[in-house]
Design a protein around this motif. Sequence first.
Motif, PDB file in Angstrom:
ATOM      1  N   LEU A  28       0.833  -1.211   0.000  1.00  0.00           N
ATOM      2  CA  LEU A  28       0.000   0.000   0.000  1.00  0.00           C
ATOM      3  C   LEU A  28       0.867   1.261   0.000  1.00  0.00           C
ATOM      4  O   LEU A  28       0.557   2.243  -0.680  1.00  0.00           O
ATOM      5  CB  LEU A  28      -0.937   0.002   1.202  1.00  0.00           C
ATOM      6  CG  LEU A  28      -2.142  -0.934   1.111  1.00  0.00           C
ATOM      7  CD1 LEU A  28      -2.840  -1.051   2.457  1.00  0.00           C
ATOM      8  CD2 LEU A  28      -3.122  -0.447   0.049  1.00  0.00           C
ATOM      9  N   GLY A  92      -5.532   0.587   4.612  1.00  0.00           N
ATOM     10  CA  GLY A  92      -5.968   0.235   3.273  1.00  0.00           C
ATOM     11  C   GLY A  92      -7.462   0.427   3.083  1.00  0.00           C
ATOM     12  O   GLY A  92      -7.909   0.895   2.022  1.00  0.00           O
ATOM     13  N   LEU A  93      -8.231   0.071   4.111  1.00  0.00           N
ATOM     14  CA  LEU A  93      -9.681   0.274   4.040  1.00  0.00           C
ATOM     15  C   LEU A  93     -10.006   1.755   3.886  1.00  0.00           C
ATOM     16  O   LEU A  93     -10.892   2.137   3.104  1.00  0.00           O
ATOM     17  CB  LEU A  93     -10.350  -0.289   5.292  1.00  0.00           C
ATOM     18  CG  LEU A  93     -10.253  -1.809   5.494  1.00  0.00           C
ATOM     19  CD1 LEU A  93     -10.923  -2.212   6.808  1.00  0.00           C
ATOM     20  CD2 LEU A  93     -10.890  -2.551   4.330  1.00  0.00           C
ATOM     21  N   SER A  96      -9.078   3.019   0.393  1.00  0.00           N
ATOM     22  CA  SER A  96      -9.994   2.554  -0.657  1.00  0.00           C
ATOM     23  C   SER A  96     -11.198   3.481  -0.842  1.00  0.00           C
ATOM     24  O   SER A  96     -11.925   3.365  -1.825  1.00  0.00           O
ATOM     25  CB  SER A  96     -10.487   1.140  -0.345  1.00  0.00           C
ATOM     26  OG  SER A  96     -11.382   1.134   0.756  1.00  0.00           O
ATOM     27  N   THR A  97     -11.413   4.398   0.109  1.00  0.00           N
ATOM     28  CA  THR A  97     -12.513   5.364  -0.035  1.00  0.00           C
ATOM     29  C   THR A  97     -12.123   6.541  -0.932  1.00  0.00           C
ATOM     30  O   THR A  97     -12.954   7.429  -1.160  1.00  0.00           O
ATOM     31  CB  THR A  97     -12.940   5.903   1.345  1.00  0.00           C
ATOM     32  OG1 THR A  97     -11.864   6.654   1.920  1.00  0.00           O
ATOM     33  CG2 THR A  97     -13.319   4.758   2.286  1.00  0.00           C
ATOM     34  N   GLU A 170     -13.347   1.353  -9.805  1.00  0.00           N
ATOM     35  CA  GLU A 170     -13.739   0.245  -8.933  1.00  0.00           C
ATOM     36  C   GLU A 170     -12.679  -0.858  -8.937  1.00  0.00           C
ATOM     37  O   GLU A 170     -12.481  -1.554  -7.939  1.00  0.00           O
ATOM     38  CB  GLU A 170     -15.095  -0.320  -9.369  1.00  0.00           C
ATOM     39  CG  GLU A 170     -16.262   0.606  -9.086  1.00  0.00           C
ATOM     40  CD  GLU A 170     -16.282   1.081  -7.636  1.00  0.00           C
ATOM     41  OE1 GLU A 170     -16.197   0.219  -6.729  1.00  0.00           O
ATOM     42  OE2 GLU A 170     -16.362   2.302  -7.411  1.00  0.00           O
ATOM     43  N   ARG A 173     -10.069   0.357  -6.579  1.00  0.00           N
ATOM     44  CA  ARG A 173     -10.573   0.207  -5.212  1.00  0.00           C
ATOM     45  C   ARG A 173     -10.460  -1.253  -4.757  1.00  0.00           C
ATOM     46  O   ARG A 173     -10.041  -1.551  -3.635  1.00  0.00           O
ATOM     47  CB  ARG A 173     -12.023   0.678  -5.140  1.00  0.00           C
ATOM     48  CG  ARG A 173     -12.523   0.902  -3.702  1.00  0.00           C
ATOM     49  CD  ARG A 173     -14.025   1.194  -3.668  1.00  0.00           C
ATOM     50  NE  ARG A 173     -14.432   2.172  -4.668  1.00  0.00           N
ATOM     51  CZ  ARG A 173     -14.343   3.488  -4.489  1.00  0.00           C
ATOM     52  NH1 ARG A 173     -13.868   3.966  -3.360  1.00  0.00           N
ATOM     53  NH2 ARG A 173     -14.755   4.318  -5.443  1.00  0.00           N
ATOM     54  N   ALA A 174     -10.807  -2.177  -5.647  1.00  0.00           N
ATOM     55  CA  ALA A 174     -10.740  -3.604  -5.311  1.00  0.00           C
ATOM     56  C   ALA A 174      -9.292  -4.048  -5.098  1.00  0.00           C
ATOM     57  O   ALA A 174      -9.001  -4.858  -4.203  1.00  0.00           O
ATOM     58  CB  ALA A 174     -11.386  -4.426  -6.422  1.00  0.00           C
ATOM     59  N   ILE A 176      -6.832  -2.147  -4.023  1.00  0.00           N
ATOM     60  CA  ILE A 176      -6.419  -1.603  -2.723  1.00  0.00           C
ATOM     61  C   ILE A 176      -6.986  -2.452  -1.587  1.00  0.00           C
ATOM     62  O   ILE A 176      -6.291  -2.751  -0.600  1.00  0.00           O
ATOM     63  CB  ILE A 176      -6.871  -0.131  -2.588  1.00  0.00           C
ATOM     64  CG1 ILE A 176      -6.096   0.750  -3.575  1.00  0.00           C
ATOM     65  CG2 ILE A 176      -6.675   0.370  -1.161  1.00  0.00           C
ATOM     66  CD1 ILE A 176      -6.583   2.191  -3.635  1.00  0.00           C
ATOM     67  N   LEU A 177      -8.244  -2.859  -1.716  1.00  0.00           N
ATOM     68  CA  LEU A 177      -8.859  -3.707  -0.692  1.00  0.00           C
ATOM     69  C   LEU A 177      -8.139  -5.053  -0.594  1.00  0.00           C
ATOM     70  O   LEU A 177      -7.988  -5.608   0.502  1.00  0.00           O
ATOM     71  CB  LEU A 177     -10.343  -3.907  -1.005  1.00  0.00           C
ATOM     72  CG  LEU A 177     -11.234  -2.685  -0.782  1.00  0.00           C
ATOM     73  CD1 LEU A 177     -12.652  -2.940  -1.300  1.00  0.00           C
ATOM     74  CD2 LEU A 177     -11.279  -2.309   0.700  1.00  0.00           C
ATOM     75  N   TYR A 179      -4.913  -5.510  -1.296  1.00  0.00           N
ATOM     76  CA  TYR A 179      -3.671  -5.181  -0.597  1.00  0.00           C
ATOM     77  C   TYR A 179      -3.895  -5.015   0.909  1.00  0.00           C
ATOM     78  O   TYR A 179      -2.994  -5.237   1.718  1.00  0.00           O
ATOM     79  CB  TYR A 179      -3.089  -3.873  -1.150  1.00  0.00           C
ATOM     80  CG  TYR A 179      -2.241  -4.022  -2.389  1.00  0.00           C
ATOM     81  CD1 TYR A 179      -1.685  -5.242  -2.757  1.00  0.00           C
ATOM     82  CD2 TYR A 179      -1.979  -2.912  -3.192  1.00  0.00           C
ATOM     83  CE1 TYR A 179      -0.896  -5.362  -3.895  1.00  0.00           C
ATOM     84  CE2 TYR A 179      -1.183  -3.016  -4.333  1.00  0.00           C
ATOM     85  CZ  TYR A 179      -0.648  -4.248  -4.681  1.00  0.00           C
ATOM     86  OH  TYR A 179       0.145  -4.346  -5.804  1.00  0.00           O
TER      87      TYR A 179
END
Length: 421
Positions: A28, A92-93, A96-97, A170, A173-174, A176-177, A179
């Motif tokens: 990340l 990371g969560l 992801s936003t 998206e 985002r996926a 990153i999630l 990771y």
Amino acid sequence: MRPKKAGLDKKWISFGTLVLGAGTIYKLGFLKDAFYVPMQDFMGLSHTQIGAAMSVAGLISTFGFLASIYLTDRVSKKIMIPLALLGICLCGLWLSTFPSYTSFLLIYCLLAVCADMLYWPTMLKTVRLLGTREEQGRMFGIMEAGRGLVDTLVAFCALGIFSALGSTAEGLRAAILFYAAVPGVIGVVMYFLLEPDAKQDKTAQSESVSKNQQAWQGAVQALKNKNIWLVSCNIFLVYSVYCGITYFIPFLNEAYALPAALVGVYGIINQYGLKMVGGPIGGLISDKVLHSPTKYLRVGFLATGVVLAAFAYLPHEALGIWAGIVISLVISACVYSMRAVFFAPMDEVNVPREITGSAMSMASFVGYLPGAFMYAVYGSILDSHAGIAGYQIVFTVMAVFALLGILLSTYIVKRIHPITK
């Protein structure tokens, strides 16, 4: 025999999980390596903003290594390692936003805290304590190789997720999630695998005070230990050479007109392939052939310095492109094999195991320090000296660091000779 085998199995399972963590905890923080353009397109970040975030995170990492000199022996690895991995997961969560740039900067600072202050020195400490004196080279060598393999696999998986979702916002985002999820799962597993640090306190009443005293005493002891400083300076010299191999790609382009099709292949081999090969080779030679990581570093410095000095002044116009590729990869392989074992001499110089955390933190701070300025030094040399001349100076400077490494390694070997005889 069964309890012994069970203990051995747990040791290697714990080691394997540490490698998984080491291969994912920086993904990340270095999201740009695989997703630089998507970060710009979907997170609205400019070159300057990404660069500023990396610089601020690097500054936090520097101070983090200093703080970990105290923390790593103060807090049990059973708490520190899972906490770091779960902290990465939470960052990371949040990332992801696609938060505001201010939040992005804060996230990168927190990632640096989790990775460099909490995880890395504690992981090095744990690897050292998992292995015997005779296994140090192999343990660190396999760790580096395994980290490279995991790093590669996780990166390709994230890229696959991104592509499968159409290379869209998206998809990023996926990725990153993904990771974030991997270190989170590893953190939970590590909590159940790792044993708490051995307690040396006499009474429950004085537990808090004595732990603080022990941690401060360990930090002071590490700072006063000449052998730790010597090992740290040797790491500094290896890393100074390591920073220079970054410039092999622009050099090959300048001297040999490296085709664009070969740039990616060369980069993968240089960054991942050699790490996976060099680590085990360096570890095995250190333990099985030379029986001394410091002696191996001396040999590595000698080979690297000689080849670098020759490479700098070869008649490149008369050589084919494959000659340049092979020679540069040989240099990189030597450096990666040294980088894999440069923490291993801590056992060889008899650093007390109870201050391993402080020793590894101090070595990380001193050893990785070239990363804060050597790229700028090498870059300024290339900017001020056009053409091949600039690269000749850079390679010569790298060879000088290798020469200093030969001298320092020789001094360390002579200093520990009565121990290793």
